[in-house]
Motif scaffolding. Structure first.
Motif, mmCIF file in Angstrom:
data_model
loop_
_atom_site.group_PDB
_atom_site.id
_atom_site.type_symbol
_atom_site.label_atom_id
_atom_site.label_comp_id
_atom_site.label_asym_id
_atom_site.label_seq_id
_atom_site.Cartn_x
_atom_site.Cartn_y
_atom_site.Cartn_z
ATOM 1 N N ASP A 109 -5.042 0.786 -6.176
ATOM 2 C CA ASP A 109 -6.343 1.170 -6.154
ATOM 3 C C ASP A 109 -7.095 0.696 -4.776
ATOM 4 O OD1 ASP A 109 -8.699 2.533 -6.821
ATOM 5 O OD2 ASP A 109 -9.445 0.771 -8.332
ATOM 6 N N CYS A 110 -7.048 1.424 -3.804
ATOM 7 C CA CYS A 110 -7.730 1.093 -2.705
ATOM 8 C C CYS A 110 -7.947 2.343 -1.982
ATOM 9 C CB CYS A 110 -6.620 0.169 -1.740
ATOM 10 S SG CYS A 110 -5.146 0.610 -1.105
ATOM 11 N N ASP A 111 -8.865 2.232 -0.759
ATOM 12 C CA ASP A 111 -9.198 3.499 -0.029
ATOM 13 C C ASP A 111 -8.294 3.691 1.143
ATOM 14 O OD1 ASP A 111 -11.480 3.260 -1.478
ATOM 15 O OD2 ASP A 111 -12.631 1.913 0.168
ATOM 16 N N SER A 112 -7.138 3.154 1.136
ATOM 17 C CA SER A 112 -6.147 3.541 2.266
ATOM 18 C C SER A 112 -4.808 3.560 1.674
ATOM 19 C CB SER A 112 -6.371 2.768 3.205
ATOM 20 O OG SER A 112 -5.895 1.442 2.959
ATOM 21 N N ASN A 113 -3.625 3.623 2.394
ATOM 22 C CA ASN A 113 -2.259 3.626 2.191
ATOM 23 C C ASN A 113 -2.131 2.202 1.685
ATOM 24 O OD1 ASN A 113 0.415 2.549 2.864
ATOM 25 N ND2 ASN A 113 0.706 4.842 3.538
ATOM 26 N N GLY A 114 -1.454 2.098 0.325
ATOM 27 C CA GLY A 114 -1.354 0.804 -0.104
ATOM 28 C C GLY A 114 -0.520 -0.237 0.478
ATOM 29 N N LEU A 115 0.630 0.280 1.123
ATOM 30 C CA LEU A 115 1.470 -0.569 1.685
ATOM 31 C C LEU A 115 0.838 -0.936 3.085
ATOM 32 C CD1 LEU A 115 4.256 -1.927 1.860
ATOM 33 C CD2 LEU A 115 4.898 0.158 3.255
ATOM 34 N N SER A 116 -0.041 -0.208 3.789
ATOM 35 C CA SER A 116 -0.721 -0.743 4.859
ATOM 36 C C SER A 116 -1.465 -1.778 4.607
ATOM 37 C CB SER A 116 -1.197 0.304 5.787
ATOM 38 O OG SER A 116 -0.163 1.392 6.158
ATOM 39 N N TYR A 117 -2.375 -1.411 3.492
ATOM 40 C CA TYR A 117 -3.447 -2.170 2.932
ATOM 41 C C TYR A 117 -3.042 -3.564 2.648
ATOM 42 C CZ TYR A 117 -7.273 -3.948 -0.037
ATOM 43 O OH TYR A 117 -8.192 -4.771 -0.288
ATOM 44 N N VAL A 118 -1.736 -3.626 2.116
ATOM 45 C CA VAL A 118 -1.422 -5.008 1.597
ATOM 46 C C VAL A 118 -0.772 -5.916 2.736
ATOM 47 C CG1 VAL A 118 -1.108 -4.514 -0.888
ATOM 48 C CG2 VAL A 118 0.875 -4.504 0.770
#
Length: 161
Positions: free
Chosen positions: A131-140
């Motif tokens: 649950d984030c505003d962007s691509n999850g893999l990039s986010y983490v």
């Protein structure tokens, strides 16, 4: 942009042939000195002959008429996965279909790294989605508060899902 394009897959070597040669799969793969083989996967570039995928090594020699590769290993199609170009907190390369543990502010969740190209979304991402505003893999991978760790893959560790 220079990104290393690598693939991995589980060897598709005939068990009867291995039995006749008195080899286990691991023994046979380790006997092929130049093969990049670890944890049951062979690593290299991906080529196809018909519908059969192969993981191949570097070009050793070539002319206008032929090419010699370090190795040419048939792999099981369902196990082929691409390197994302990313590494986890321990320096382990992250591949498509790896199972990763994400820790964010003390909360842990488990996800599978997926290629989303079949969904008209040409990128690697996490499933289930974060649950984030962007691509999850990039986010983490970019958020300093997140830790990502490869804990297995869907082929060897289905119990992690």
């Amino acid at each position: 942009m220079n990104r290393e394009i690598l693939f991995r897959g589980k060897p598709d070597i005939d068990q009867e042939w291995l039995d006749e040669m008195d080899f286990t799969l691991d023994e046979y793969m380790q006997s092929l000195v130049s093969v990049n083989y670890k944890d049951g996967f062979v690593y290299g570039q991906l080529v196809y002959s018909g519908k059969q995928p192969y993981i191949v090594g570097e070009v050793v020699e070539s002319t206008d008429e032929w090419i010699t590769l370090e190795y040419w290993i048939p792999v099981k199609p369902e196990t082929v996965g691409q390197y994302t170009g990313l590494e986890d907190k321990n320096g382990v390369e992250i591949y498509e279909e790896d199972v990763v543990k994400v820790t964010y502010y003390g909360e842990e969740s488990v996800h599978v790294v997926k290629w989303m190209g079949e969904r008209d979304y040409p990128a690697f991402d996490l499933e289930p989605f974060l649950d984030c505003d962007s691509n999850g893999l990039s986010y983490v991978m970019c958020d300093c508060e997140c830790e990502t760790e490869v804990i297995g893959n869907i082929h060897d560790n289905p119990e992690l899902l």
